[in-house]
Design a protein around this motif. Structure first.
Motif, PDB file in Angstrom:
ATOM      1  N   LEU A  98       4.857  59.731  50.728  1.00 29.89           N
ATOM      2  CA  LEU A  98       5.448  60.056  52.025  1.00 29.89           C
ATOM      3  C   LEU A  98       4.415  60.793  52.872  1.00 29.89           C
ATOM      4  CD1 LEU A  98       7.547  63.303  51.782  1.00 29.89           C
ATOM      5  CD2 LEU A  98       6.621  62.225  49.737  1.00 29.89           C
ATOM      6  N   CYS A 100       5.098  61.596  57.093  1.00 35.49           N
ATOM      7  CA  CYS A 100       5.916  62.396  58.025  1.00 35.49           C
ATOM      8  C   CYS A 100       7.273  62.737  57.435  1.00 35.49           C
ATOM      9  CB  CYS A 100       6.082  61.677  59.357  1.00 35.49           C
ATOM     10  SG  CYS A 100       7.306  60.348  59.330  1.00 35.49           S
ATOM     11  N   GLY A 101       7.700  61.978  56.431  1.00 33.80           N
ATOM     12  CA  GLY A 101       8.950  62.283  55.756  1.00 33.80           C
ATOM     13  C   GLY A 101      10.194  61.712  56.408  1.00 33.80           C
ATOM     14  N   PHE A 102      10.026  60.997  57.518  1.00 28.50           N
ATOM     15  CA  PHE A 102      11.236  60.573  58.231  1.00 28.50           C
ATOM     16  C   PHE A 102      11.928  59.406  57.532  1.00 28.50           C
ATOM     17  CE2 PHE A 102      13.904  58.960  61.661  1.00 28.50           C
ATOM     18  CZ  PHE A 102      14.429  60.147  62.145  1.00 28.50           C
ATOM     19  N   THR A 104      11.608  58.864  54.421  1.00 30.58           N
ATOM     20  CA  THR A 104      11.618  59.211  53.004  1.00 30.58           C
ATOM     21  C   THR A 104      13.013  59.289  52.375  1.00 30.58           C
ATOM     22  OG1 THR A 104       9.579  60.399  53.450  1.00 30.58           O
ATOM     23  CG2 THR A 104      10.680  60.880  51.359  1.00 30.58           C
ATOM     24  N   THR A 138       2.831  55.225  55.712  1.00 29.48           N
ATOM     25  CA  THR A 138       2.118  55.139  54.429  1.00 29.48           C
ATOM     26  C   THR A 138       1.465  53.798  54.165  1.00 29.48           C
ATOM     27  OG1 THR A 138       4.057  54.305  53.280  1.00 29.48           O
ATOM     28  CG2 THR A 138       3.799  56.705  53.366  1.00 29.48           C
TER      29      THR A 138
ATOM     30  N   MET B 202       8.748  56.426  63.150  1.00 25.14           N
ATOM     31  CA  MET B 202      10.128  56.137  62.725  1.00 25.14           C
ATOM     32  C   MET B 202      11.135  57.107  63.325  1.00 25.14           C
ATOM     33  SD  MET B 202       9.766  53.380  61.396  1.00 25.14           S
ATOM     34  CE  MET B 202      11.527  53.191  61.191  1.00 25.14           C
TER      35      MET B 202
HETATM   36  S1  FES Z   1       6.503  58.678  55.863  1.00 31.31           S
HETATM   37 FE1  FES Z   1       6.585  58.566  58.021  1.00 31.31          FE
HETATM   38  S2  FES Z   1       7.768  56.780  58.302  1.00 31.31           S
HETATM   39 FE2  FES Z   1       7.477  56.787  56.174  1.00 31.31          FE
END
Ligand code: FES
Ligand code: FES
Lengths: 161, 789
Positions: A98, A100-102, A104, A138, B202
């Protein structure tokens, strides 16, 4: 407004919902479970995936009222009982799955569902299963690798870090 | 071996835990007590005169608080542009007004006309349907070459034409370049399109405005890569709010890729309306709205000519580019096709004469600005495509042709005004040859052929300029801001540290990588160090994260501030140890008197700084907190060589990426795991551009790709495992860490190798296809194979 009741992460909850209230809105706004994200309005991105009665479901594509009485699990309910990361969560951290974690939470929910159905998926099976989960950060390399590792596969031969 | 958790260690990311457990705090997760919601009614026509707006019905509806229109913003400033380009003739670019809400005219599909503030999103959306708009449709301009013709409809009536600027670089080289091309032994010419893309982080954009009447302070929570820049632009130019009364917070941000650099109208709206209505106001973009309102990327049309002598040395290069600005100038839009593109046209090659012409054009489309790479992918694509085409025309090996023309001596001053400090392009090419197993390609091609597939190999080099940049230089080039960065290192009494930085992390892992540096410098565990970012009230004035600049610029500020801390701590230690400052050495968190076993621990020194009972108060102040601002001396110049192998299905035209290898030189590396991840992500975006993504408009200016149903984002099964390497390292010579930046390389370096690979597959199979424009969709590739069929 009607009253909707369900079990979320093992706890009985209820709250008001309009007929048009989506499950994801109910989770985020009514229950304040903001780990489930909204990344699109066409049910394409998978940022909103949760488990309903054990199945991976896009919570943006289902009304809160439709899951009346169901067992819902969100990302907030995925860690082990002692608070440590689940196998899939831990693999994502270990393999940098991951950024930005969005995406995730949705990725972890989908990956967990995949391993429930298919405990030893091939690379191709993983990539195909993630068809409905978009990650912009990623390039998927480390997500696929994380899932292979969570399945107990040897990922040391996969090119580079 | 890197020290555990120090520089060079592949430390797992600490931020992951909150993201993996649903505890991230993104802007949409913030709800302020009493907040109202805004929905923007946007134009569905590309170009129209606004003859009337009747909001009376909407305003009567349940839950509606107020409907704003352009008239409410007449006294408010224009959304500013942060960069002024001067054209070939020494004239300033044409710069139109960009109102918060459309006034008089709408200029693109998605231009906001009304803002409906209501108790709920649903009420606001319902009310939007009750607004009566009287729009008189005008002819739209979409095609750039049409837009600059005499008599074309004007996007901005107050401008003389749709030409924003006509830029020549270096103008003094023009005649010599023309002459060299005229007299060349061979000239390879290529006309190409760099397709319009949508960055698509995203997380859609979100903005929450809040106003506190008790201290007259505004707070804006926003999905931004650079909260200080937003505060500066919005406070000073749009709303006239002094900095000390405006706080901008960008908490966890779900990806940016450039499109969250810019100051957007919606941010100004919620800030303005929160005071006006005395209610916090929240806006959350839908994805469809993001497609119509986030600044787009790329969208260049270019003709490039490469001249070679009889020995295949590059002798001159000339380009002419049309660059789409869209309907308004987004924050950094004018700089992208000029200073971030023209200056990179030398690439990795010692071409002595270069002339770049860029015409920036207004059209009735969404504004276009920086997207991952910003100008450098466009430069790399043209150059690496034309070099490949030249190799094919001349029948020479594309690697040998590149190597023969490589710059090999550094520092190297290019004819396009930049000086590369370090690099070793042969080393990355050697490394690529190894990791891509180029010698095994022919065998793999035979194996593909045996399965009825066409296999192709494509490669390219790239150079980029990162770490933007010396402020005095960018000031001369038209930037309306400085481009330094800043860090404050606050050491607490017990020795733990908070580092407040101007950079912003939205996926790059600063919270892990930055402490690795400080930990290494002091010799304490990285877990004692925290990074604070994303809040103008808590961080010093820095310019944020874009252009792969965080570590090179903000990291350097952090190093400088930490050096100041160490210097002061050594003075305190000297006092405690009754020694002289110069004799104090710091290693592993212990201050030692050189050549003795007398030492004092980091924590004892920090405690003394805050409990100064035994302390040199006459010489130094108590406390241990230092700030440094760092203005870079030059850009940094990462470089590399990439290779792509594709299979083409001759029956369907579908292209599959079979292998992708990237050998990069990023200088020194702090966390190799994070660096690889940055490259992977960039590669997927570059492969996306080459094969899948395209933001299409019809001739009336309707946006045809405004959702994930019709804009093809790369998915997991569109890409392979990548082979990436960054062991070739020529450290940057002018920043203290020797780092160059790695965020954009993958997106810059990958599109040409994908296209080169597909063309190689087709040409090897006997199809004479000199060029195809991206994205290489199955139908486009099939058509190329079936010309005349
Ligand atoms: S970690 Fe940012 S959109 Fe998947
Ligand atoms: S938000 Fe549910 S699929 Fe995108």
């Amino acid at each position: 407004m009607t009253q909707v009741s369900m079990t979320v992460n093992g706890k009985a909850v209820s709250g008001d919902a309009e007929g048009r209230t989506l499950l994801v809105q109910f989770l985020r706004e009514t229950l304040n479970l903001t780990g489930t994200h909204v990344g699109c309005d066409t049910s394409q991105c998978g940022a909103c995936v949760v488990h309903v009665n054990g199945k991976a479901v896009k919570s943006c594509a289902i009304f809160a009222a439709e899951v009346e009485g169901a067992e819902v699990t969100t990302i907030e309910g995925m860690a082990n009982a002692d608070g440590s990361l689940s196998k899939v969560q831990q693999a994502f951290q270990d393999h940098h799955g991951l950024q930005c974690g969005f995406c995730t939470p949705g990725m972890v929910m989908s990956a967990t569902a995949l391993l429930g159905e298919n405990p030893n998926p091939s690379e191709a099976e993983i990539r195909a299963y993630l068809e409905g989960n978009i990650c912009r950060c990623t390039g998927y390399h480390n997500i696929v690798k994380s899932i292979m590792a969570a399945a107990g596969q040897d990922t040391s031969k996969i090119a580079a870090e | 071996m890197p020290k555990d958790g120090g520089i060079g260690a592949a430390t797992p990311r600490r931020e992951d835990v909150r993201f993996l457990t649903g505890n991230g705090k993104y802007t949409d997760d913030i709800n302020v007590r009493g907040q109202a919601y805004v929905h923007f009614l946007r134009s569905d026509i590309a170009h129209a005169k606004i003859n009337g707006i009747d909001t009376s019905e909407a305003e009567k509806m349940d839950g509606v608080i107020r409907v704003f229109t352009g008239a409410d913003f007449e006294a408010v400033g224009s959304i500013p542009c942060g960069w002024q380009v001067t054209d070939r003739h020494g004239e300033a670019m044409q710069e139109p007004r960009h109102p918060v809400l459309a006034h008089g005219k709408v200029r693109h599909v998605g231009d906001p006309i009304c803002a409906i503030v209501a108790e709920t999103y649903e009420a606001a959306r319902d009310a939007a349907e009750a607004i009566d708009l009287d729009l008189e449709e005008l002819p739209a301009v979409v095609d750039m070459k049409e837009a600059v013709k005499d008599g074309a409809p004007k996007v901005h009536d107050e401008l003389t034409s749709n030409l924003c600027y006509d830029w020549g670089f270096v103008e003094d080289n023009r005649a010599a370049v023309d002459e060299a091309i005229k007299n060349a032994h061979h000239v390879t010419t290529l006309e190409l399109v760099n397709n319009r893309l949508v960055a698509n982080p995203m997380e859609p954009r979100v903005a929450v405005g809040d106003y506190d009447r008790s201290d007259e302070e505004h707070t804006l929570y926003t999905t931004s890569q650079n909260p200080h820049v937003i505060r500066l632009l919005m406070g000073a130019f749009v709303l006239g709010i002094p900095e000390h009364k405006l706080r901008v917070v960008a908490p966890d941000v779900g990806g940016g890729f450039g499109t969250k650099i810019f100051h957007y109208a919606e941010e100004a709206f919620v800030t303005f309306a929160a005071k006006e209505l005395n209610r916090p106001v929240k806006w959350t973009a839908s994805r469809s709205e993001a497609f119509m309102s986030d600044a787009h990327g790329r969208d260049h049309i270019t003709k490039i000519e490469l001249a070679l002598d009889k020995d295949n040395n590059f002798t001159a290069l000339r380009t002419e580019t049309y660059a789409n600005m869209g309907a308004y100038l987004s924050t950094f839009a004018p700089s992208v096709p000029t200073w971030l593109h023209g200056t990179l046209m030398a690439g990795n090659y010692k071409t002595p004469l270069i002339y770049v012409n860029v015409k920036a054009v207004f059209t009735n489309t969404v504004p276009v600005d920086a997207y991952r790479g910003a100008g450098r992918p466009e430069a790399t694509f043209q150059l690496e495509r034309v070099v490949d085409k030249a190799a094919r025309e001349l029948g020479v090996d594309p690697i040998a042709l590149r190597r023969q023309n490589f710059i090999t001596e550094f520092p190297y001053a290019t004819p396009v005004a930049v000086e590369y400090d370090t690099g070793d392009y042969n080393a990355t090419m050697d490394k690529l040859t190894e990791i891509a197993d180029l010698s095994g390609f022919e065998a793999r091609r035979k194996e593909s052929e045996a399965r009825g597939k066409l296999r192709g190999l494509g490669l390219n080099c790239y150079i980029e300029a990162c770490g933007i940049a010396p402020s005095n230089l960018v000031g001369q080039l038209g930037a309306r801001a400085g481009l330094y960065d800043a860090a404050t290192v606050r050491v607490n009494a017990t020795g733990s540290i908070s580092v407040m930085v101007g950079a912003h992390s939205h996926g790059q892992g600063h919270e892990t990588a930055f402490p690795q540096v400080v930990a290494d410098m002091i010799g304490i565990d990285a877990s004692q160090i925290d990074i604070v970012h994303g809040d103008t009230a808590r961080t010093p004035f820095g310019m944020g994260t874009y252009g792969s600049r965080s570590l090179a610029v903000c990291g350097s500020a952090m190093v400088k501030a930490t050096e100041k801390i160490i210097n002061k701590a050594k003075k305190i230690a000297a006092h405690l140890l009754e020694a002289s400052d110069e004799d104090i050495e710091l290693a592993d968190g212990q201050f030692t008197v050189a050549g003795t076993d007398k030492s004092v621990a980091w924590g004892d020194v920090t405690l003394a700084a805050y409990v100064p009972h035994n302390y040199p108060l006459e010489d130094i102040e108590p406390g241990l907190e230092e700030t440094a601002f760092y203005d870079p001396a030059n850009f940094t110049y990462p470089s590399g060589a990439y290779a792509c192998e594709v299979e083409v299905d001759p029956d369907t035209g579908k292209v599959t990426i079979e292998r992708f290898a990237a050998a990069d030189d990023f200088g020194n590396i702090i966390n190799p795991m994070i660096v690889s991840g940055q490259v992977h992500g960039g590669l997927a975006q570059g492969i996306g551009q080459a094969l899948l993504e395209n933001c299409a408009y019809d001739e009336d200016g309707q946006i045809l790709s405004a959702s994930y149903m019709d804009y093809a984002m790369p998915r997991a099964d569109d890409v392979p495992f990548y082979s990436v390497d960054h062991s070739c390292q020529t450290p940057c010579t002018h920043n203290p860490l020797g780092v160059k930046g790695c965020g954009e390389a993958g997106a810059i370096g990958s599109p040409p190798s994908v296209v080169n690979a597909v063309l190689d597959a087709l040409n090897a199979a006997g199809h004479d296809v000199p060029h195809l424009d991206m994205p290489l969709t199955p139908s486009k590739v099939w058509d190329a194979m079936n010309k005349g069929a």
